[in-house]
Design a protein around this motif. Structure first.
Motif, short mmCIF file in Angstrom:
data_model
loop_
_atom_site.label_atom_id
_atom_site.label_comp_id
_atom_site.label_asym_id
_atom_site.label_seq_id
_atom_site.Cartn_x
_atom_site.Cartn_y
_atom_site.Cartn_z
N UNK A 61 8.66 -3.34 24.47
CA UNK A 61 9.60 -3.74 25.53
C UNK A 61 8.90 -4.43 26.70
N UNK A 62 7.59 -4.61 26.62
CA UNK A 62 6.80 -5.15 27.73
C UNK A 62 7.06 -4.35 29.00
N UNK A 63 7.00 -3.03 28.90
CA UNK A 63 7.24 -2.13 30.02
C UNK A 63 5.98 -1.31 30.30
N UNK A 64 6.02 -0.56 31.37
CA UNK A 64 4.92 0.32 31.76
C UNK A 64 5.33 1.77 31.55
N UNK A 65 4.43 2.57 30.99
CA UNK A 65 4.68 4.00 30.88
C UNK A 65 4.38 4.61 32.25
N UNK A 66 5.37 5.27 32.82
CA UNK A 66 5.22 5.88 34.14
C UNK A 66 4.68 7.29 34.02
N UNK A 67 5.25 8.06 33.06
CA UNK A 67 4.90 9.46 32.96
C UNK A 67 5.28 10.00 31.59
N UNK A 68 4.48 10.92 31.08
CA UNK A 68 4.79 11.63 29.84
C UNK A 68 4.66 13.12 30.12
N UNK A 69 5.75 13.85 29.93
CA UNK A 69 5.72 15.31 30.12
C UNK A 69 6.47 15.94 28.96
N UNK A 70 5.81 16.78 28.21
CA UNK A 70 6.44 17.48 27.09
C UNK A 70 7.01 16.49 26.09
N UNK A 71 8.32 16.53 25.85
CA UNK A 71 8.97 15.65 24.89
C UNK A 71 9.70 14.50 25.58
N UNK A 72 9.43 14.29 26.86
CA UNK A 72 10.09 13.22 27.62
C UNK A 72 9.07 12.27 28.23
N UNK A 73 9.50 11.02 28.41
CA UNK A 73 8.66 10.03 29.08
C UNK A 73 9.53 9.04 29.83
N UNK A 74 8.93 8.37 30.80
CA UNK A 74 9.65 7.39 31.62
C UNK A 74 8.99 6.03 31.49
N UNK A 75 9.83 4.99 31.47
CA UNK A 75 9.37 3.60 31.38
C UNK A 75 9.90 2.81 32.57
N UNK A 76 9.11 1.82 33.01
CA UNK A 76 9.53 0.94 34.10
C UNK A 76 9.26 -0.51 33.70
N UNK A 77 10.22 -1.37 34.03
CA UNK A 77 10.04 -2.82 33.89
C UNK A 77 10.93 -3.50 34.91
N UNK A 78 10.40 -4.46 35.62
CA UNK A 78 11.16 -5.21 36.60
C UNK A 78 12.24 -6.00 35.89
N UNK A 79 13.47 -5.87 36.37
CA UNK A 79 14.62 -6.55 35.76
C UNK A 79 14.71 -7.99 36.26
N UNK A 80 15.20 -8.86 35.41
CA UNK A 80 15.42 -10.26 35.77
C UNK A 80 16.82 -10.48 36.32
#
Length: 99
Positions: free
Chosen positions: A70-89
């Motif tokens: 997705x050309x995104x950045x992994x922000x955080x991984x905790x347990x079975x969850x993770x967060x992604x960030x990408x600047x929207x156009x």
């Protein structure tokens, strides 16, 4: 786009209150998951994802693979969850203002 430590902390605090919108299950990271993640990232910039026990991928592996596709950045991984960030156009949403 590499995130600074301060930006990662800011995004982690924003992601804390989110509910998972992307679920990685038995099919692992497939085209449907990538398409759904792209739509969510364009609409919200920051999304939380969850990895089910039925997935053959570890959480970190799923996060890295989905972020790469997705050309995104992994922000955080905790347990079975993770967060992604990408600047929207998109111009019609409120963008996250990174410090």
């Amino acid at each position: 786009m590499a995130l600074t430590g301060k930006q990662v902390r800011q995004l982690r605090s924003l992601a804390h209150h989110l509910n998972p919108v992307i679920i990685v299950g038995k099919g692992d990271v497939n085209d449907g998951t990538v398409e759904q993640a792209n739509e969510a990232l364009e609409a919200h910039e920051l999304v939380k994802c969850s990895v089910l026990d039925t997935s053959s991928l570890e959480t970190r592996e799923a996060a890295n693979e989905l972020a790469e596709r997705c050309q995104a950045e992994v922000v955080q991984v905790i347990g079975r969850k993770f967060s992604l960030y990408r600047l929207s156009q998109r111009k019609d949403i409120e963008h996250i203002k990174l410090v």
